[in-house]
Design a protein around this motif. Structure first.
Motif, PDB file in Angstrom:
ATOM      1  N   LEU A  12       0.856  -1.180   0.000  1.00 53.48           N
ATOM      2  CA  LEU A  12       0.000   0.000   0.000  1.00 53.48           C
ATOM      3  C   LEU A  12       0.886   1.222   0.000  1.00 53.48           C
ATOM      4  CD1 LEU A  12      -2.040  -2.131   1.072  1.00 53.48           C
ATOM      5  CD2 LEU A  12      -2.960  -0.330   2.504  1.00 53.48           C
ATOM      6  N   TYR A  13       0.494   2.215  -0.767  1.00 49.54           N
ATOM      7  CA  TYR A  13       1.260   3.462  -0.797  1.00 49.54           C
ATOM      8  C   TYR A  13       0.356   4.581  -1.297  1.00 49.54           C
ATOM      9  CZ  TYR A  13       1.926   1.628  -5.560  1.00 49.54           C
ATOM     10  OH  TYR A  13       1.729   1.088  -6.806  1.00 49.54           O
ATOM     11  N   ARG A  14       0.810   5.799  -1.093  1.00 49.45           N
ATOM     12  CA  ARG A  14       0.057   6.966  -1.550  1.00 49.45           C
ATOM     13  C   ARG A  14       0.343   7.220  -3.026  1.00 49.45           C
ATOM     14  NH1 ARG A  14       2.533   8.272   2.991  1.00 49.45           N
ATOM     15  NH2 ARG A  14       4.091   9.453   1.849  1.00 49.45           N
ATOM     16  N   ASP A  15      -0.597   7.839  -3.684  1.00 50.79           N
ATOM     17  CA  ASP A  15      -0.410   8.223  -5.088  1.00 50.79           C
ATOM     18  C   ASP A  15       0.712   9.249  -5.247  1.00 50.79           C
ATOM     19  OD1 ASP A  15      -1.485   7.234  -7.389  1.00 50.79           O
ATOM     20  OD2 ASP A  15      -3.358   8.339  -7.234  1.00 50.79           O
ATOM     21  N   ASP A  16       0.809  10.158  -4.296  1.00 46.99           N
ATOM     22  CA  ASP A  16       1.843  11.209  -4.343  1.00 46.99           C
ATOM     23  C   ASP A  16       3.068  10.729  -3.563  1.00 46.99           C
ATOM     24  OD1 ASP A  16       0.513  11.280  -1.891  1.00 46.99           O
ATOM     25  OD2 ASP A  16       0.918  13.406  -1.605  1.00 46.99           O
ATOM     26  N   ARG A  17       3.910   9.978  -4.231  1.00 47.57           N
ATOM     27  CA  ARG A  17       5.044   9.347  -3.554  1.00 47.57           C
ATOM     28  C   ARG A  17       6.361   9.926  -4.063  1.00 47.57           C
ATOM     29  NH1 ARG A  17       2.273   6.270  -6.944  1.00 47.57           N
ATOM     30  NH2 ARG A  17       3.368   5.415  -8.729  1.00 47.57           N
ATOM     31  N   SER A  18       7.397   9.666  -3.313  1.00 52.03           N
ATOM     32  CA  SER A  18       8.727  10.185  -3.642  1.00 52.03           C
ATOM     33  C   SER A  18       9.400   9.330  -4.713  1.00 52.03           C
ATOM     34  CB  SER A  18       9.594  10.196  -2.380  1.00 52.03           C
ATOM     35  OG  SER A  18       9.894   8.853  -2.002  1.00 52.03           O
ATOM     36  N   ALA A  19      10.485   9.840  -5.245  1.00 54.62           N
ATOM     37  CA  ALA A  19      11.283   9.096  -6.226  1.00 54.62           C
ATOM     38  C   ALA A  19      11.874   7.840  -5.582  1.00 54.62           C
ATOM     39  CB  ALA A  19      12.388   9.985  -6.784  1.00 54.62           C
ATOM     40  N   ALA A  20      12.248   7.919  -4.311  1.00 55.19           N
ATOM     41  CA  ALA A  20      12.803   6.746  -3.615  1.00 55.19           C
ATOM     42  C   ALA A  20      11.749   5.648  -3.496  1.00 55.19           C
ATOM     43  CB  ALA A  20      13.320   7.143  -2.234  1.00 55.19           C
ATOM     44  N   VAL A  21      10.516   6.027  -3.213  1.00 52.90           N
ATOM     45  CA  VAL A  21       9.435   5.038  -3.136  1.00 52.90           C
ATOM     46  C   VAL A  21       9.195   4.430  -4.514  1.00 52.90           C
ATOM     47  CG1 VAL A  21       6.968   4.699  -2.674  1.00 52.90           C
ATOM     48  CG2 VAL A  21       8.356   6.063  -1.102  1.00 52.90           C
ATOM     49  N   ASP A  22       9.188   5.256  -5.560  1.00 60.16           N
ATOM     50  CA  ASP A  22       9.037   4.728  -6.916  1.00 60.16           C
ATOM     51  C   ASP A  22      10.137   3.710  -7.225  1.00 60.16           C
ATOM     52  OD1 ASP A  22       6.697   5.902  -7.811  1.00 60.16           O
ATOM     53  OD2 ASP A  22       7.704   7.677  -8.606  1.00 60.16           O
ATOM     54  N   ARG A  23      11.351   4.012  -6.824  1.00 58.23           N
ATOM     55  CA  ARG A  23      12.478   3.103  -7.059  1.00 58.23           C
ATOM     56  C   ARG A  23      12.273   1.784  -6.308  1.00 58.23           C
ATOM     57  NH1 ARG A  23      15.637   1.217 -10.611  1.00 58.23           N
ATOM     58  NH2 ARG A  23      17.408   0.197  -9.684  1.00 58.23           N
ATOM     59  N   PHE A  24      11.794   1.874  -5.065  1.00 54.32           N
ATOM     60  CA  PHE A  24      11.529   0.672  -4.271  1.00 54.32           C
ATOM     61  C   PHE A  24      10.445  -0.172  -4.946  1.00 54.32           C
ATOM     62  CE2 PHE A  24       9.583  -1.879  -0.969  1.00 54.32           C
ATOM     63  CZ  PHE A  24      10.683  -2.417  -0.335  1.00 54.32           C
ATOM     64  N   LEU A  25       9.406   0.458  -5.469  1.00 50.28           N
ATOM     65  CA  LEU A  25       8.335  -0.272  -6.151  1.00 50.28           C
ATOM     66  C   LEU A  25       8.868  -0.985  -7.393  1.00 50.28           C
ATOM     67  CD1 LEU A  25       5.490   2.388  -5.844  1.00 50.28           C
ATOM     68  CD2 LEU A  25       5.726   0.261  -4.526  1.00 50.28           C
ATOM     69  N   ILE A  26       9.742  -0.310  -8.141  1.00 47.56           N
ATOM     70  CA  ILE A  26      10.351  -0.924  -9.317  1.00 47.56           C
ATOM     71  C   ILE A  26      11.203  -2.125  -8.902  1.00 47.56           C
ATOM     72  CG2 ILE A  26      12.097  -0.560 -11.122  1.00 47.56           C
ATOM     73  CD1 ILE A  26      10.972   2.373 -11.288  1.00 47.56           C
ATOM     74  N   GLU A  27      12.003  -1.951  -7.845  1.00 46.48           N
ATOM     75  CA  GLU A  27      12.839  -3.066  -7.337  1.00 46.48           C
ATOM     76  C   GLU A  27      11.966  -4.242  -6.915  1.00 46.48           C
ATOM     77  OE1 GLU A  27      16.169  -3.706  -6.812  1.00 46.48           O
ATOM     78  OE2 GLU A  27      16.728  -1.892  -7.905  1.00 46.48           O
ATOM     79  N   THR A  28      10.845  -3.936  -6.247  1.00 44.90           N
ATOM     80  CA  THR A  28       9.952  -4.999  -5.778  1.00 44.90           C
ATOM     81  C   THR A  28       9.389  -5.775  -6.966  1.00 44.90           C
ATOM     82  OG1 THR A  28       9.367  -3.727  -3.816  1.00 44.90           O
ATOM     83  CG2 THR A  28       7.869  -5.499  -4.434  1.00 44.90           C
ATOM     84  N   ARG A  29       8.911  -5.064  -7.964  1.00 48.41           N
ATOM     85  CA  ARG A  29       8.356  -5.734  -9.153  1.00 48.41           C
ATOM     86  C   ARG A  29       9.421  -6.605  -9.827  1.00 48.41           C
ATOM     87  NH1 ARG A  29       6.326  -0.031 -10.240  1.00 48.41           N
ATOM     88  NH2 ARG A  29       4.400   0.018  -9.026  1.00 48.41           N
ATOM     89  N   ASP A  30      10.639  -6.069  -9.962  1.00 45.64           N
ATOM     90  CA  ASP A  30      11.721  -6.831 -10.579  1.00 45.64           C
ATOM     91  C   ASP A  30      12.100  -8.052  -9.736  1.00 45.64           C
ATOM     92  OD1 ASP A  30      11.811  -5.041 -12.676  1.00 45.64           O
ATOM     93  OD2 ASP A  30      13.593  -3.990 -11.946  1.00 45.64           O
ATOM     94  N   TYR A  31      12.146  -7.874  -8.430  1.00 46.96           N
ATOM     95  CA  TYR A  31      12.545  -8.937  -7.499  1.00 46.96           C
ATOM     96  C   TYR A  31      11.638 -10.165  -7.647  1.00 46.96           C
ATOM     97  CZ  TYR A  31      14.057 -10.871  -2.964  1.00 46.96           C
ATOM     98  OH  TYR A  31      14.551 -11.660  -1.964  1.00 46.96           O
ATOM     99  N   PHE A  32      10.339  -9.922  -7.824  1.00 45.52           N
ATOM    100  CA  PHE A  32       9.409 -11.030  -7.890  1.00 45.52           C
ATOM    101  C   PHE A  32       9.185 -11.565  -9.297  1.00 45.52           C
ATOM    102  CE2 PHE A  32       8.510  -9.163  -3.771  1.00 45.52           C
ATOM    103  CZ  PHE A  32       8.755 -10.288  -3.001  1.00 45.52           C
ATOM    104  N   ARG A  33       9.791 -10.952 -10.283  1.00 41.23           N
ATOM    105  CA  ARG A  33       9.751 -11.485 -11.654  1.00 41.23           C
ATOM    106  C   ARG A  33      10.871 -12.493 -11.867  1.00 41.23           C
ATOM    107  NH1 ARG A  33       7.722  -6.384 -14.256  1.00 41.23           N
ATOM    108  NH2 ARG A  33       9.791  -5.543 -13.963  1.00 41.23           N
ATOM    109  N   GLN A  34      11.852 -12.538 -10.977  1.00 40.06           N
ATOM    110  CA  GLN A  34      12.994 -13.441 -11.131  1.00 40.06           C
ATOM    111  C   GLN A  34      12.595 -14.889 -11.011  1.00 40.06           C
ATOM    112  OE1 GLN A  34      16.031 -12.359  -8.335  1.00 40.06           O
ATOM    113  NE2 GLN A  34      16.199 -10.314  -9.122  1.00 40.06           N
TER     114      GLN A  34
END
Length: 192
Positions: A170-192
């Motif tokens: 869960l996260y807010r729509d208005d998020r920081s660049a660091a949060v966006d990066r974490f979300l990208i890492e999470t998506r990549d992590y679980f595609r492995q």
């Protein structure tokens, strides 16, 4: 959540973004939602979707629900167990008033044709295992709880279709660049 892949995900993110401070704060689901709105936290992980449409909900990783039972239990020799076969059992549950996940599991039992006989309710998953080991009931648990191996407890899979323990972000729509990066890492992590 830390019994599953979350700790490895955080370590990977931290290695790639050492200038970003990652601080873990454990709290009940409702408190997590309130903390997100108050901007005290940036991302929340919980089982199942939230009822708050103002927060973005995204699957972090799928997880199944299994069964923890005393080693001496008559069903311990079975490979997989149907939820409906548990109708006459005593259950230990996470506290229903505090846990949407516990209410979901109760509702799954009702859909399987029975209201679970809940003998004890606790706050933490490790407490469930202590009660199971003591013979006070069986427990429906996320598969990651198997990592808390305890003498005297057997884990069994449930016959499909079985309840799920999917972990959501869960996260807010208005998020920081660091949060966006974490979300990208999470998506990549679980595609492995």
């Amino acid at each position: 959540m830390l019994l599953g892949p979350l700790a490895g995900l955080i370590a990977r993110f931290q290695a790639g973004m050492p200038h970003v401070l990652v601080r873990i704060q454990e709290m009940p689901p409702l408190e997590q939602e309130l903390a997100l709105h108050a901007r005290k936290i940036d991302i929340s992980f919980l089982r199942g979707p939230t009822g708050d449409p103002s927060l973005v909900t995204e699957l972090a990783w799928p997880e199944k629900v299994g069964l923890a039972l005393p080693q001496s239990h008559p069903l311990a020799g079975n490979g997989e167990i149907a939820l409906a076969d548990l109708r006459d059992e005593k259950f230990v549950f996470l506290r229903l008033k505090d846990s949407r996940f516990a209410r979901y599991l109760r509702d799954c039992c009702v859909e399987a044709g029975f209201a679970p006989n809940i003998s004890q309710q606790v706050v933490e998953s490790h407490s469930l295992l202590s009660l199971v080991a003591a013979g006070l009931g069986i427990a429906l648990v996320p598969e990651a709880v198997r990592e808390l191996a305890r003498p005297g407890i057997i884990y069994r899979r449930l016959v499909e279709p079985a309840p799920v323990a999917d972990v959501m972000m869960l996260y807010r729509d208005d998020r920081s660049a660091a949060v966006d990066r974490f979300l990208i890492e999470t998506r990549d992590y679980f595609r492995q």
